[in-house]
Design an enzyme around this catalytic site. Sequence first.
Site, PDB file in Angstrom:
ATOM      1  N   HIS B 159      42.675  30.138 -15.968  1.00 42.01           N
ATOM      2  CA  HIS B 159      42.287  29.922 -14.562  1.00 42.01           C
ATOM      3  C   HIS B 159      43.460  30.201 -13.620  1.00 42.01           C
ATOM      4  O   HIS B 159      43.535  29.620 -12.540  1.00 42.01           O
ATOM      5  CB  HIS B 159      41.803  28.488 -14.332  1.00 42.01           C
ATOM      6  CG  HIS B 159      40.716  28.035 -15.255  1.00 42.01           C
ATOM      7  ND1 HIS B 159      39.391  27.983 -14.902  1.00 42.01           N
ATOM      8  CD2 HIS B 159      40.761  27.596 -16.547  1.00 42.01           C
ATOM      9  CE1 HIS B 159      38.669  27.526 -15.915  1.00 42.01           C
ATOM     10  NE2 HIS B 159      39.479  27.283 -16.926  1.00 42.01           N
ATOM     11  N   SER B 280      56.359  52.125   2.031  1.00 41.95           N
ATOM     12  CA  SER B 280      55.401  52.008   3.116  1.00 41.95           C
ATOM     13  C   SER B 280      55.756  52.981   4.217  1.00 41.95           C
ATOM     14  O   SER B 280      56.929  53.221   4.495  1.00 41.95           O
ATOM     15  CB  SER B 280      55.444  50.575   3.656  1.00 41.95           C
ATOM     16  OG  SER B 280      54.899  50.523   4.953  1.00 41.95           O
ATOM     17  N   LYS B 286      59.385  47.687   1.838  1.00 46.36           N
ATOM     18  CA  LYS B 286      58.353  47.532   0.810  1.00 46.36           C
ATOM     19  C   LYS B 286      58.625  48.355  -0.455  1.00 46.36           C
ATOM     20  O   LYS B 286      59.057  49.495  -0.384  1.00 46.36           O
ATOM     21  CB  LYS B 286      56.963  47.959   1.356  1.00 46.36           C
ATOM     22  CG  LYS B 286      56.428  47.134   2.464  1.00 46.36           C
ATOM     23  CD  LYS B 286      56.092  45.705   2.075  1.00 46.36           C
ATOM     24  CE  LYS B 286      55.008  45.599   1.025  1.00 46.36           C
ATOM     25  NZ  LYS B 286      53.706  46.066   1.470  1.00 46.36           N
ATOM     26  N   GLU B 293      47.947  49.147  -8.911  1.00 43.11           N
ATOM     27  CA  GLU B 293      46.760  48.943  -8.075  1.00 43.11           C
ATOM     28  C   GLU B 293      45.722  50.026  -8.336  1.00 43.11           C
ATOM     29  O   GLU B 293      44.517  49.753  -8.403  1.00 43.11           O
ATOM     30  CB  GLU B 293      47.155  48.969  -6.595  1.00 43.11           C
ATOM     31  CG  GLU B 293      48.046  47.810  -6.188  1.00 43.11           C
ATOM     32  CD  GLU B 293      48.625  48.042  -4.779  1.00 43.11           C
ATOM     33  OE1 GLU B 293      47.954  47.673  -3.808  1.00 43.11           O
ATOM     34  OE2 GLU B 293      49.736  48.608  -4.677  1.00 43.11           O
TER      35      GLU B 293
END
Lengths: 462, 462, 462, 462
Positions: B159, B280, B286, B293
């Site tokens: 969880h 970025s 970044k 992803e």
Amino acid sequence: MNKNKKLWGGRFAETTAHDAELFSASIQYDQRLYEQDIAGSIAHAKMLQKIGILNVEECERITAGLMQIREEIESGSFEFRTDREDIHMNIEARLTELIGAPGEKLHTARSRNDQVATDVRLYLRKQTDEIIKMIFALQRAFVKKACEYKNAVMPGFTHLQHAQPVLVAHHLLAYVNMLERDKQRYAECRTRIDVMPLGSCAFAGTPIPIDREYTANILGFSSVSQNSIDAVSDRDFIAEFLSVSAILGMHLSRLGEELVLWTSPEFAFVSLPDAYCTGSSIMPQKKNPDMAELVRGKTGRLYGNLISLLTLMKGLPLTYNRDLQEDKEPLFDTVDTVRGILSVCTGMLDRIVFNTSRLYSMADTAFILATEIADYLVMKGIPFRSCHEITGKIVAYCEKNKKTFQDLSLDEWKTFSPHFDSGIEDIVILEKSIQRKKSAGSTAPSEIERQLTYWESVMEVE
Amino acid sequence: MNKNKKLWGGRFAETTAHDAELFSASIQYDQRLYEQDIAGSIAHAKMLQKIGILNVEECERITAGLMQIREEIESGSFEFRTDREDIHMNIEARLTELIGAPGEKLHTARSRNDQVATDVRLYLRKQTDEIIKMIFALQRAFVKKACEYKNAVMPGFTHLQHAQPVLVAHHLLAYVNMLERDKQRYAECRTRIDVMPLGSCAFAGTPIPIDREYTANILGFSSVSQNSIDAVSDRDFIAEFLSVSAILGMHLSRLGEELVLWTSPEFAFVSLPDAYCTGSSIMPQKKNPDMAELVRGKTGRLYGNLISLLTLMKGLPLTYNRDLQEDKEPLFDTVDTVRGILSVCTGMLDRIVFNTSRLYSMADTAFILATEIADYLVMKGIPFRSCHEITGKIVAYCEKNKKTFQDLSLDEWKTFSPHFDSGIEDIVILEKSIQRKKSAGSTAPSEIERQLTYWESVMEVE
Amino acid sequence: MNKNKKLWGGRFAETTAHDAELFSASIQYDQRLYEQDIAGSIAHAKMLQKIGILNVEECERITAGLMQIREEIESGSFEFRTDREDIHMNIEARLTELIGAPGEKLHTARSRNDQVATDVRLYLRKQTDEIIKMIFALQRAFVKKACEYKNAVMPGFTHLQHAQPVLVAHHLLAYVNMLERDKQRYAECRTRIDVMPLGSCAFAGTPIPIDREYTANILGFSSVSQNSIDAVSDRDFIAEFLSVSAILGMHLSRLGEELVLWTSPEFAFVSLPDAYCTGSSIMPQKKNPDMAELVRGKTGRLYGNLISLLTLMKGLPLTYNRDLQEDKEPLFDTVDTVRGILSVCTGMLDRIVFNTSRLYSMADTAFILATEIADYLVMKGIPFRSCHEITGKIVAYCEKNKKTFQDLSLDEWKTFSPHFDSGIEDIVILEKSIQRKKSAGSTAPSEIERQLTYWESVMEVE
Amino acid sequence: MNKNKKLWGGRFAETTAHDAELFSASIQYDQRLYEQDIAGSIAHAKMLQKIGILNVEECERITAGLMQIREEIESGSFEFRTDREDIHMNIEARLTELIGAPGEKLHTARSRNDQVATDVRLYLRKQTDEIIKMIFALQRAFVKKACEYKNAVMPGFTHLQHAQPVLVAHHLLAYVNMLERDKQRYAECRTRIDVMPLGSCAFAGTPIPIDREYTANILGFSSVSQNSIDAVSDRDFIAEFLSVSAILGMHLSRLGEELVLWTSPEFAFVSLPDAYCTGSSIMPQKKNPDMAELVRGKTGRLYGNLISLLTLMKGLPLTYNRDLQEDKEPLFDTVDTVRGILSVCTGMLDRIVFNTSRLYSMADTAFILATEIADYLVMKGIPFRSCHEITGKIVAYCEKNKKTFQDLSLDEWKTFSPHFDSGIEDIVILEKSIQRKKSAGSTAPSEIERQLTYWESVMEVE
């Protein structure tokens, strides 16, 4: 007793909200696993006795208690309680009610994470075996029918247009081949179902010296899982079962579509037994192929169930997440649907009647033998592309002059190519066209006979 | 030559509408099959020579012409024409341009229906082999990394909450197990890909005495299809490949999710190589885990491709229907996606760095060893449910008093149960907790060692 | 210049891995957005000039540079570079090559996050407008054809069984109604597309005093987004467009299926223009309804694209994640597919020919008027259930005695119910049955006339 | 009475096979429509009385009988019979048992085809209204929480990396915007639900002079369907409802994911109420965000239900086919799921506690203000791309020297660009960075205040 007191409630200050309880409860559907849950618990108890966590008496009382619970469930007297969340907690709590302290020892060296995975695998192994048998029965119905209509001719279709004549048996045996692949896939999936996760506990294993092989042996598992983190996170066997079932459903949706087409007044190729048709609430003359339509339509839920499971697994970090609870309803629904589909298909096929004279007359129309003419020319040494073009022109000529191939005189044939000789007359005869086929797997009667013999021998063995 | 004149155009009075031509053309994507189409045609020509349809010279000219076309395609000089619909017609038409009449003989005893099915199977057999190798490479990267971090400890999650400590290697090997099942499924699917439909012709077979085994032998097929109607209608092997790939993608979406989580500043468990991250366009600080992803996001198209294919097959009557043309784009896209995913995952894993001190400190917090306490009490003979409840109360006590387990005195322990003795002190030490694990498949160092040895031996063999 | 130097590369120590570059590049498909990207950049530059970030000359050079890039792209001379990732970076980098420093100012107060969302919305707004027009054209083709066959009768089907006779126009207008709902849905979706995210920057907004309404005005957006976090995370408008398109595709898959059925020799209800059919590479006589089949089959990709997008969005934390890049290919594919489907359906419908005598004769068979008999009895005061049962018995009697309803004498009628009188003779006449229909929306000629008049008036207006 | 005698059984020679009966029965799930079926029948009876088919007494007896049946159902005494197939036949058969002959008149000028479509529309109209209210309640919970944390700061994420600081309220209001679009879509879908098909009969309408507007008025429908063939074939309203719900589910899966992340020990951003969490059966310390996980996981079934429905509709010829029966289970499941999700999300949000100090400290780390520095330079006239690059270098410098932006002296700043002056010190202060934001929709406190005021005014009105 506090009705809302949970077995895991030690550290909790408030009880579960009512909407949350309803939202998260699974007892309404996972009660279906009661048999496997009890079998798993009995095996687990025996193992705990073997390693000394339970004494003989405790183990016997647990076993007796669990068997009583099974009886309560099967007789309908068991109260399934939503506040006890799931089948596992319902059974464990009831066990402790029945036998007291020993019941509280059962969950040693076990978590719901490995317990539920074990239950589902036991359940699915059994269902897979039964589905394989049902596929076999459906294949048998196809083969039987193919024998029955061994000499019947029908128009073969591509693009739902008449293409070439084939034997009805040839068409029916195509489905036997599809179903054979389905059977293989279920059997292969079964080997991945038949692995015992029990003993993985929450996901990290346990310091208690459990004997997983012993438990696996009792439960008939072929092997035990090798990595406990994988074991509690893995739902591949469900995803695979659902995709194998989606493909089966796809096959039978094609059959469903064909039965619907073939029973339409325009086709009138077959009639289905009344027992698998229904009438209309308003139109008294109707006899509808409802079962065939439902076989086709239920593909939707098989695909939907697959997408449900794949979606819920997407992007889940290891190990167990509560999302995984959502694996059961699509699985149960697919099991029920596949069984239903196989049953009614077998029922329909068993007693389907082919309208052989209609099939013959539709096979004997138009220009369905055009390819044979092209092939005739090929054997005379003409390049296929020219044969194709010549035949196209003959078709156009016949259409314009409202003639069939059989109507053409040898002189007419010769205007299209000097290679035509009197042999052409035989070419445009339906039966002969079928008999001339030679290639392996083709609609040649000898090939169909060979296929039938093969399948019959398979049928006998199994 | 009339640019719109089709090879099948004999009986047609008008040319295909422009929008219809664009709508139905497949040349823009099926040109990818050129290699297989040419190999299939060469094998077919050899067989036609063997049975006397072609003479030696014709066969040689066809072969030479096809090899020239392959060169034209590979050098970029071949003109793919939409009005020639697909790769098969493009190649055949070009062949006839190059060598004249013999080219027109090539399509003898063959239809696009069996030709395209053969091409796709040849293509997919090769891709499946390569994907299996790539899975193997990714497994190797996992095993290597697991060896590297053999002693590193991390918090195990359920969880997404800390549950119990595990070895990093244990977690990594979970993925090796998942990938092993993927490999099995691809290998099993491959046996159903590796069946030659060529010779089924349109669907009914042919009167020309072709030798299918001979062609199959040239093309390296293990077997030939047994029912020509099934052979041209069957797309199971694609549906199965797409579902096997969807499951693989699901596995790696879980990895992608974990990498995204683990690289977040809050987790800070790992760092990924710069070569697999991007920056970025607006925020200069970044470093984004874009590849992870995308691995996660591309699951969408794997599921979508599966649904595309299943939907298009649903309810299709036998045999060939033009709908089937739509099988190729989802297949090609899935092949490309799976290869891309496997490649970047291997690249990321190869050079991932685990922040072992961070992992250790997160594993050593809070009440992650609560289960060990319960298990300790179990070994003292207390029923598990009581152990669970007692431990829950200890957790609550610690939280209230802002203490850790290690902070508790023996007296404090004893207030919860008289069974606690000085042995409890060892229990709440992280490393010892891991070492105490015993069960097969667990996070016990000996078990991990055993798993590593097993996988290393597998790696060596293959 | 370092070919791999990225615009965001300031803090990066190594260049992107080759496989990662290929895996993450989108330039091969998002180049389609060049027009919108340039329009958005020009509007953005004008706004930057208005607020003083750019001077007049800088703005003019940027605008001129962007227009030159547009020309380069449209003339085919622009080099799209994978190492520049996407259309945005390709255009910006080229702009700076062309005009130097001012180009480096363009990305002020803007991120790719809001830029790409703006580009896609501009693109989709335009496509939605065009699709709405194409739906309208297809409706027009249906209405035209319905007028042409205003008096033609066909058998109406339920369960693909003859149920009751209807007017062909009635059936055709059913599709006009479906398409009307599609049009509504696209129009409503458009209002949610037509919102400008530009100015949301990465997701937090900007301290630079931008004027979003000004930019929106130039780009013709009806409104600007109200929450910048939502604005860059939101892909609802794509999900909605894909689901609206899936429903449209579903409608036309039904039409596709009907056209395939109706052109089969068994039905022979219609013929399609040659320009929308194709032949066979092997069977010279074939005329296949390929476009209708593809319309049906392409539903698969419309559903698949929807699932792709929904899957990739599932469980994504806010705000932008690289996964979102995967939104474009399903979108572009759905746009192309919907346009292709609408175009060929309009082409087919425009020139479809109904075989009215065949339709009439199939409508005039069997017991298609059984419901009329039941309704006749209802009007005599008999409970409907009895009417239904009586008629069922008449059907059974006729089948047994090989009679039609028209064959029955009044005496025979009366054996089933004393309520039959001579009026029954009129009841079982096909045309009269249709003319007797009265209810709103029914197949009554007056109702069909009313519907046609309505749709014609709609057609004129738009 | 023959238990298997069907109301449509007049012409059937054998009874339905048992497996077929089970396979095709819908009573187990469509009994949920009893209320709508009874309401629809009462309205239909009143209309039949108005046009003289029923007399006053018959109508009254029917109405009374139906109301008694409703009571039987609601009190649990009604026997639902599988052999009576569905809710419609169960109610009609029971009615006739209760009141005799008038019951047999009820099905006049009506078919199950239009009856079931009417029932489902009545049901779904009501559910849609309730769902819209529940969305509103969830929006209210978000707005309330946003007000509560109006000044709290959190790190904003892209790619799950820290990007820029934002207000918690800004993030929460992003969801209010998503939900607003959901509400719009449900409201628009509702207009297409709220159309009465009753009176379309089987699909062709009826010669009985029914008054459809009268019935529609009683049932509160806004309009009546205009084409009876479309009316009985149309399931758009379900497909649309399922896709609107899939998008809502997607939104809340993102919330679910964020709640799971935020409650992890690594994030520790929020704590959820105990009432919406559960514990572990084995690990006593666990507090798991189960409801959030299930909200995320249940997206799977929402997507699956959509695919089920779309698949079953694909390629169905008009008009009614039995496949359509399969529309109900996915619909009912989606309704239940959406209501469950909305309820627990509202419950969680209502009492979620944000750990504001943790959020602040995570927002105040690393280089989250890098973009502000770039924007600062932009305002000094430097081209953005140079600003981005300079800032990238500053980040690299700080990382190398283990400094934060705040640690840098003005001299150090100046080594990167001469444009830095003492104003830079303010730039790198968190609160000031947020306050400096200006753009519409941004995280500027004034903008958030504006949004809050807007939403509060919306909340008050409704």
